[in-house]
Design a protein around this motif. Structure first.
Motif, PDB file in Angstrom:
ATOM      1  N   ASP A   5       0.841  -1.204   0.000  1.00 29.87           N
ATOM      2  CA  ASP A   5       0.000   0.000   0.000  1.00 29.87           C
ATOM      3  C   ASP A   5       0.876   1.254   0.000  1.00 29.87           C
ATOM      4  OD1 ASP A   5      -1.976   1.879   0.177  1.00 29.87           O
ATOM      5  OD2 ASP A   5      -2.899   1.083   2.012  1.00 29.87           O
ATOM      6  N   ALA A   6       1.487   1.542  -1.141  1.00 25.41           N
ATOM      7  CA  ALA A   6       2.345   2.712  -1.250  1.00 25.41           C
ATOM      8  C   ALA A   6       1.548   3.998  -1.123  1.00 25.41           C
ATOM      9  CB  ALA A   6       3.093   2.687  -2.584  1.00 25.41           C
ATOM     10  N   LYS A   7       0.292   3.973  -1.547  1.00 32.88           N
ATOM     11  CA  LYS A   7      -0.534   5.170  -1.500  1.00 32.88           C
ATOM     12  C   LYS A   7      -0.698   5.674  -0.071  1.00 32.88           C
ATOM     13  CE  LYS A   7      -5.033   7.021  -2.905  1.00 32.88           C
ATOM     14  NZ  LYS A   7      -6.342   6.720  -3.561  1.00 32.88           N
ATOM     15  N   ALA A   8      -0.934   4.761   0.872  1.00 27.63           N
ATOM     16  CA  ALA A   8      -1.086   5.159   2.268  1.00 27.63           C
ATOM     17  C   ALA A   8       0.213   5.744   2.811  1.00 27.63           C
ATOM     18  CB  ALA A   8      -1.535   3.967   3.119  1.00 27.63           C
ATOM     19  N   LEU A   9       1.337   5.166   2.416  1.00 29.29           N
ATOM     20  CA  LEU A   9       2.629   5.658   2.894  1.00 29.29           C
ATOM     21  C   LEU A   9       2.931   7.054   2.368  1.00 29.29           C
ATOM     22  CD1 LEU A   9       4.802   2.419   2.569  1.00 29.29           C
ATOM     23  CD2 LEU A   9       3.890   3.425   4.669  1.00 29.29           C
ATOM     24  N   THR A  10       2.485   7.366   1.162  1.00 31.05           N
ATOM     25  CA  THR A  10       2.772   8.689   0.598  1.00 31.05           C
ATOM     26  C   THR A  10       1.979   9.796   1.284  1.00 31.05           C
ATOM     27  OG1 THR A  10       1.100   8.400  -1.153  1.00 31.05           O
ATOM     28  CG2 THR A  10       3.372   7.767  -1.670  1.00 31.05           C
ATOM     29  N   ARG A  11       1.027   9.452   2.140  1.00 33.67           N
ATOM     30  CA  ARG A  11       0.304  10.478   2.904  1.00 33.67           C
ATOM     31  C   ARG A  11       1.146  10.999   4.075  1.00 33.67           C
ATOM     32  NH1 ARG A  11      -4.322   6.602   2.783  1.00 33.67           N
ATOM     33  NH2 ARG A  11      -5.562   7.077   0.935  1.00 33.67           N
ATOM     34  N   LEU A  12       2.240  10.304   4.353  1.00 32.28           N
ATOM     35  CA  LEU A  12       3.131  10.718   5.437  1.00 32.28           C
ATOM     36  C   LEU A  12       4.075  11.805   4.936  1.00 32.28           C
ATOM     37  CD1 LEU A  12       3.983   7.129   6.661  1.00 32.28           C
ATOM     38  CD2 LEU A  12       2.547   8.777   7.883  1.00 32.28           C
ATOM     39  N   PRO A  13       4.452  12.771   5.785  1.00 32.11           N
ATOM     40  CA  PRO A  13       5.338  13.851   5.345  1.00 32.11           C
ATOM     41  C   PRO A  13       6.712  13.328   4.965  1.00 32.11           C
ATOM     42  CG  PRO A  13       5.160  13.860   7.734  1.00 32.11           C
ATOM     43  CD  PRO A  13       4.131  12.884   7.224  1.00 32.11           C
ATOM     44  N   GLY A  14       7.221  13.785   3.820  1.00 30.68           N
ATOM     45  CA  GLY A  14       8.550  13.380   3.387  1.00 30.68           C
ATOM     46  C   GLY A  14       8.608  12.055   2.656  1.00 30.68           C
ATOM     47  N   VAL A  15       7.455  11.386   2.521  1.00 26.00           N
ATOM     48  CA  VAL A  15       7.424  10.094   1.837  1.00 26.00           C
ATOM     49  C   VAL A  15       6.758  10.266   0.471  1.00 26.00           C
ATOM     50  CG1 VAL A  15       6.645   7.696   1.892  1.00 26.00           C
ATOM     51  CG2 VAL A  15       7.303   8.843   4.024  1.00 26.00           C
ATOM     52  N   GLY A  16       7.600  10.301  -0.566  1.00 27.17           N
ATOM     53  CA  GLY A  16       7.079  10.360  -1.924  1.00 27.17           C
ATOM     54  C   GLY A  16       6.893   8.956  -2.476  1.00 27.17           C
ATOM     55  N   LYS A  17       6.508   8.877  -3.726  1.00 29.97           N
ATOM     56  CA  LYS A  17       6.240   7.579  -4.339  1.00 29.97           C
ATOM     57  C   LYS A  17       7.471   6.673  -4.323  1.00 29.97           C
ATOM     58  CE  LYS A  17       4.521   5.416  -8.580  1.00 29.97           C
ATOM     59  NZ  LYS A  17       4.052   5.638  -9.967  1.00 29.97           N
ATOM     60  N   LYS A  18       8.636   7.221  -4.681  1.00 19.75           N
ATOM     61  CA  LYS A  18       9.849   6.407  -4.730  1.00 19.75           C
ATOM     62  C   LYS A  18      10.259   5.933  -3.332  1.00 19.75           C
ATOM     63  CE  LYS A  18      11.842   8.257  -8.995  1.00 19.75           C
ATOM     64  NZ  LYS A  18      13.010   8.938  -9.615  1.00 19.75           N
ATOM     65  N   THR A  19      10.133   6.827  -2.346  1.00 23.83           N
ATOM     66  CA  THR A  19      10.482   6.434  -0.977  1.00 23.83           C
ATOM     67  C   THR A  19       9.536   5.362  -0.471  1.00 23.83           C
ATOM     68  OG1 THR A  19      11.367   8.637  -0.498  1.00 23.83           O
ATOM     69  CG2 THR A  19      10.805   7.261   1.386  1.00 23.83           C
ATOM     70  N   ALA A  20       8.240   5.507  -0.771  1.00 20.76           N
ATOM     71  CA  ALA A  20       7.253   4.515  -0.350  1.00 20.76           C
ATOM     72  C   ALA A  20       7.579   3.153  -0.960  1.00 20.76           C
ATOM     73  CB  ALA A  20       5.855   4.964  -0.767  1.00 20.76           C
ATOM     74  N   GLU A  21       7.917   3.134  -2.230  1.00 22.83           N
ATOM     75  CA  GLU A  21       8.254   1.875  -2.896  1.00 22.83           C
ATOM     76  C   GLU A  21       9.521   1.268  -2.299  1.00 22.83           C
ATOM     77  OE1 GLU A  21       8.479   3.120  -6.936  1.00 22.83           O
ATOM     78  OE2 GLU A  21       6.305   3.005  -7.271  1.00 22.83           O
ATOM     79  N   ARG A  22      10.502   2.138  -1.958  1.00 26.04           N
ATOM     80  CA  ARG A  22      11.740   1.642  -1.352  1.00 26.04           C
ATOM     81  C   ARG A  22      11.461   1.055   0.030  1.00 26.04           C
ATOM     82  NH1 ARG A  22      14.530   6.209  -0.683  1.00 26.04           N
ATOM     83  NH2 ARG A  22      14.979   6.289  -2.914  1.00 26.04           N
TER      84      ARG A  22
END
Length: 204
Positions: free
Chosen positions: A106-123
């Motif tokens: 669930d990368a989408k949920a992680l990208t709602r966090l500050p500083g977490v973009g799509k690439k960071t979420a995937e990593r």
């Protein structure tokens, strides 16, 4: 290495707190999840800790549980994730919620966090999937279900300004922090405002 502190909570000004241990005041930074689990000022507390040593500072982080500290330590091993971002992640969701995001991709949920973009979420998803310790979480809940801690009676007199400053310190932009807090009951405590704002942000 300082692994645990037991003493009296002197101050709680998110995201910071001060714990008196035998007359020595230790300043720690903690996630909102931990801060909301703590009692009011003047009460005894016991915190698991992690010490980060840099050339210009020794930074001490406090955690309400060993599980949260273990996840923090796993997070800061991920490329591009430092202590500040790790705390922001732990402030937005607890260990169980984070593990669920990773295991369900669930990368989408992680990208709602500050500083977490799509690439960071995937990593995070790729690197964290095999790093989780095999612990159980019988009492863990999402931040939305966390029990608010008692008001401390300490700190400044403007809970809204304090809440906004705390959100900014976590990595949210000032305009975004203000929007997250917009419309909340101004009679709430600083911690209750932060909890409500983070819950609103994670709900999308």
């Amino acid at each position: 290495m300082i692994g645990r502190l037991r003493g009296t909570l002197l101050e709680k000004q998110p995201p910071w707190l001060v714990v008196d241990v035998a007359g020595v005041g230790y300043e720690l930074e903690a996630s909102m999840t931990t801060l909301m689990a703590l009692p009011g000022a003047g009460e005894p507390v016991s915190l698991y800790t992690h010490l980060t040593v840099r050339e210009d500072a020794h930074l001490l982080f406090g955690f309400a549980s060993e599980q949260e500290r273990a996840l923090f330590r796993a997070l800061i091993k991920v490329n591009g994730v430092g202590p500040k971002l790790a705390l922001a992640i732990l402030s937005g969701m607890d260990e169980t919620a984070f593990i669920r995001c990773v295991m369900e991709d669930d990368a989408k949920a992680l990208t709602r966090l500050p500083g977490v973009g799509k690439k960071t979420a995937e990593r995070l998803i790729v690197e964290m999937r095999d790093r989780f310790p095999h612990w159980e979480h019988p009492g863990a809940t999402d931040l939305a279900g966390a029990k608010p801690s008692p008001a401390t009676g300490q700190g400044r007199q403007d809970p809204l300004a304090d809440a906004e400053a705390a959100l900014v310190s976590l990595g949210y932009k000032p305009t975004e922090a203000a929007r997250m807090l917009s419309g909340l009951d101004e009679g709430l405590s600083t911690e209750a405002m932060i909890k409500a704002a983070l819950t609103r942000r994670m709900a999308g």
